[in-house]
Design an enzyme around this catalytic site. Structure first.
Site, PDB file in Angstrom:
ATOM      1  N   LYS A 192     -13.586  30.905-109.096  1.00 32.17           N
ATOM      2  CA  LYS A 192     -13.744  29.773-110.011  1.00 32.17           C
ATOM      3  C   LYS A 192     -15.100  29.105-109.818  1.00 32.17           C
ATOM      4  O   LYS A 192     -15.416  28.617-108.731  1.00 32.17           O
ATOM      5  CB  LYS A 192     -12.631  28.748-109.740  1.00 32.17           C
ATOM      6  CG  LYS A 192     -11.243  29.264-110.101  1.00 32.17           C
ATOM      7  CD  LYS A 192     -11.188  29.492-111.590  1.00 32.17           C
ATOM      8  CE  LYS A 192      -9.809  29.728-112.122  1.00 32.17           C
ATOM      9  NZ  LYS A 192      -9.886  30.120-113.558  1.00 32.17           N
ATOM     10  N   CYS A 391     -21.659  24.270 -65.797  1.00 38.22           N
ATOM     11  CA  CYS A 391     -21.777  22.821 -65.572  1.00 38.22           C
ATOM     12  C   CYS A 391     -20.518  22.268 -64.890  1.00 38.22           C
ATOM     13  O   CYS A 391     -20.376  22.422 -63.686  1.00 38.22           O
ATOM     14  CB  CYS A 391     -22.104  22.098 -66.872  1.00 38.22           C
ATOM     15  SG  CYS A 391     -22.922  20.524 -66.572  1.00 38.22           S
ATOM     16  N   HIS A 522     -26.664  24.577 -68.484  1.00 41.93           N
ATOM     17  CA  HIS A 522     -25.900  25.254 -69.540  1.00 41.93           C
ATOM     18  C   HIS A 522     -26.653  26.502 -70.017  1.00 41.93           C
ATOM     19  O   HIS A 522     -27.426  26.413 -70.976  1.00 41.93           O
ATOM     20  CB  HIS A 522     -25.694  24.305 -70.723  1.00 41.93           C
ATOM     21  CG  HIS A 522     -24.718  23.220 -70.447  1.00 41.93           C
ATOM     22  ND1 HIS A 522     -23.366  23.396 -70.578  1.00 41.93           N
ATOM     23  CD2 HIS A 522     -24.885  21.941 -70.027  1.00 41.93           C
ATOM     24  CE1 HIS A 522     -22.741  22.272 -70.273  1.00 41.93           C
ATOM     25  NE2 HIS A 522     -23.640  21.376 -69.924  1.00 41.93           N
ATOM     26  N   GLU A 524     -25.691  28.897 -71.734  1.00 40.00           N
ATOM     27  CA  GLU A 524     -25.333  29.292 -73.100  1.00 40.00           C
ATOM     28  C   GLU A 524     -26.300  28.750 -74.140  1.00 40.00           C
ATOM     29  O   GLU A 524     -26.441  29.317 -75.220  1.00 40.00           O
ATOM     30  CB  GLU A 524     -23.894  28.859 -73.415  1.00 40.00           C
ATOM     31  CG  GLU A 524     -23.651  27.357 -73.586  1.00 40.00           C
ATOM     32  CD  GLU A 524     -23.361  26.607 -72.277  1.00 40.00           C
ATOM     33  OE1 GLU A 524     -23.676  27.159 -71.189  1.00 40.00           O
ATOM     34  OE2 GLU A 524     -22.839  25.482 -72.338  1.00 40.00           O
TER      35      GLU A 524
HETATM   36  N1  GLN Z   1     -18.799  15.862 -66.393  1.00 36.33           N
HETATM   37  C1  GLN Z   1     -19.804  16.518 -65.636  1.00 36.33           C
HETATM   38  C2  GLN Z   1     -21.041  15.656 -65.430  1.00 36.33           C
HETATM   39  O1  GLN Z   1     -21.251  14.713 -66.130  1.00 36.33           O
HETATM   40  C3  GLN Z   1     -20.186  17.844 -66.258  1.00 36.33           C
HETATM   41  C4  GLN Z   1     -20.857  17.683 -67.580  1.00 36.33           C
HETATM   42  C5  GLN Z   1     -20.891  18.968 -68.365  1.00 36.33           C
HETATM   43  O2  GLN Z   1     -20.132  19.889 -68.089  1.00 36.33           O
HETATM   44  N2  GLN Z   1     -21.755  19.034 -69.351  1.00 36.33           N
HETATM   45  O3  GLN Z   1     -21.827  15.914 -64.569  1.00 36.33           O
END
Ligand code: GLN
Length: 547
Positions: A192, A391, A522, A524
């Protein structure tokens, strides 16, 4: 020499949110980059929040972090992944950030006593930011995704900025409408086009005409549907591009090229076309699609109460990083989400984890489900299941090790228990003050920090270099007071800040475990399809090894 003119492509959304503007923008970027142009991409979020750091990931998706520490929308991650470029905060703006700088300029008397108005001052600020981002990236072409949907109140000043930019640079501005084409009828196969027609008109009422319409639908459009959209939205049929649902997002640039999108764009912008090179990209997709084995990966997190979809959105970079590494290793990852609270209620369920080839505990905040996560980590460590902690997943691995291997039974992170006698993970002094002042925005350790790796470690052999830079977003750190005790008990801190003060990677040696590693950063956030993250690759290899 005449200054080259920069070309601006704006991607706006029609009919509803979630039509895939981010992937469409990234894919347009990819096909133009493949033609030899320097492309950069910007995201505009219509929120009043100054950045994404204060937004809840269960509502808004993952908070992505750039090298410079900007906390932004997850689409910025898509741009980085598709374009294989590091972007800066200049590539991200929200309504809040735009207003904030206009108001700051007003306070600094930068408007020379004039009355400052919503129009034109807000659109002018937006335009100057677009130009600045183009300069920083030395871009030939700037793609800007405008969040929200045309016809709503929130993004109207951004559309006005596009209109103004176009009035002054008519040949350099292109508007792409990504619209949704629903499928109805008994078999659900009747596409549509009317909602798209309304969206195009809505755009007209903001003073803009779509140059190209990308039709997001269950399937590719037939000639009749293209004709209808073209005729009713004032464009030609070849400017209507099909965007059928696609399982692998990295296929989408190739789909766009089936409808010759890059050629259409270059012609409209009056740019001389260059040959396309998507060889590497095609090879990557072949690898992804021809993987011989499937790896069962579990991601253990806290339940958000919103179903798998939202979880997927909250950890999109983790999922993508797994896919990138899977392609290298030649496995097709099958990811399952597990709620860590399950293991608190029913510890016997831990045994069910043995079906997985590897387990990831990603980043997170707060206390819910924490004891469940710690029991999962213990299970992985004792049963030699590859474990990757990101983390929070690293901080909890350190906590687990302290409790069960280093004789500190009640060890904890002070995020959970501020009174523990063994605060093995603790808040940094500079963050303590922010928390006391209730000053939460952008107050974490954010963005890229260097780290040095220990020769001979699992991390070192994955990276193959001894100096790295990775992105952070956290308040807590491994407490230096306990490093000695943890090391004596066998935990290896294989990555630290160059001054040795901050612990960046904790691992068990390969002789003790196939893969047990956590990162304070991180990883990732830096994985790209054409540049997969070394630690994810090492983890996926270990997962295959488990078989
Ligand atoms: N809560 C944890 C901190 O503040 C890990 C933070 C996270 O995993 N991004 O250090």
């Amino acid at each position: 020499m005449q200054k080259k003119s920069i070309k601006y492509i704006f991607v706006v959304g029609g009919v509803m949110s979630g039509v895939g503007k981010g992937i469409a923008s990234s894919s347009i970027g990819k096909i133009l980059q493949a033609r030899g142009f320097e492309v950069t991409a910007l995201k505009i979020d219509p929120y009043v929040n100054v950045d994404a750091g204060t937004m809840n990931p269960t509502e808004h998706g993952e908070v992505f972090v750039l090298d410079d520490g900007t906390e932004c929308d997850q689409d910025m991650g898509n741009y980085e992944r598709f374009l294989n470029r590091d972007l800066t905060g200049k590539n991200y703006m929200t309504t809040g950030s735009v207003y904030l700088s206009v108001i700051q300029k007003e306070r600094n008397l930068e408007f020379g006593g004039k009355c400052v108005s919503v129009v034109p001052n807000i659109p002018l600020e937006i335009i100057s930011r677009l130009k600045c981002a183009a300069e920083v990236a030395k871009a030939d072409i700037v793609i800007t995704e405008v969040g929200g949907t045309v016809g709503e109140y929130q993004n109207i000043l951004f559309l006005e900025a596009i209109r103004m930019l176009k009035v002054h640079n008519p040949g350099d501005v292109l508007v792409v409408l990504v619209s949704f084409v629903p499928a109805l009828g008994a078999g659900g196969n009747e596409l549509k086009t009317k909602p798209t027609q309304y969206a195009a008109r809505s755009l007209n009422s903001a003073g803009l005409q779509a140059d190209i319409i990308i039709a997001r639908a269950k399937m590719a459009l037939d000639a009749k549907r293209k004709e209808k959209i073209a005729e009713n939205c004032n464009i030609s049929e070849k400017d209507v591009i099909s965007a059928p649902d696609e399982k692998n997002i990295y296929e989408i640039p190739l789909n766009f090229e089936k409808d010759n999108l890059s050629t259409v764009i270059l012609k409209k912008l009056n740019i001389k076309p260059r040959a396309t090179d998507l060889k590497e990209w095609r090879k990557l997709i072949e690898k992804m699609e021809n993987a011989k084995y499937t790896s069962q990966i579990a991601i253990v997190g806290k339940y958000f109460g919103s179903g798998d979809f939202f979880l997927t959105d909250s950890y999109i970079s983790v999922l993508e990083a797994i896919k990138h590494a899977g392609a290298v290793v030649g496995v097709n990852p099958s990811v399952k989400w597990i709620d860590s609270e399950e293991f608190e209620k029913q510890p016997q369920k831990l045994k069910e984890l043995s079906v997985y080839d590897g387990i990831i505990i990603p980043g997170g905040f707060g206390s819910r489900g924490i004891e469940g996560k710690i029991s999962v980590i213990k299970y992985c460590r004792e049963n030699k299941i590859p474990y990757f902690g990101l983390c929070y997943g690293m901080q909890l691995a350190v906590t687990e090790y302290a409790r069960h291997m280093a004789g500190m039974k009640v060890a904890n992170t002070t995020e959970i228990n501020s009174k523990t006698p063994f605060p093995v993970v603790d808040i940094m002094p500079e963050q303590k003050k922010n928390l006391k002042d209730k000053n939460f925005g952008a107050t974490m350790r954010l963005g890229a920090y260097p780290a040095v790796l220990k020769k001979g470690s699992v991390a070192f052999s994955a990276y193959g270099v001894s100096e790295i830079s990775e992105r952070h977003r956290h308040r807590y750190e491994v407490n230096p007071e306990f490093i000695g005790k943890l090391e004596e008990a066998g935990l290896v801190f294989s990555g630290t800040s160059p001054d040795g003060r901050l612990m960046e990677i904790a691992e068990l040696p390969h002789s003790k475990h196939p893969f047990f590693l956590g990162t304070q950063f991180h990883p990732e956030l830096k994985s790209r399809p054409l540049n997969p993250h070394p630690l994810f690759v090492a983890f996926m290899k270990a997962c295959v090894g488990k078989k």
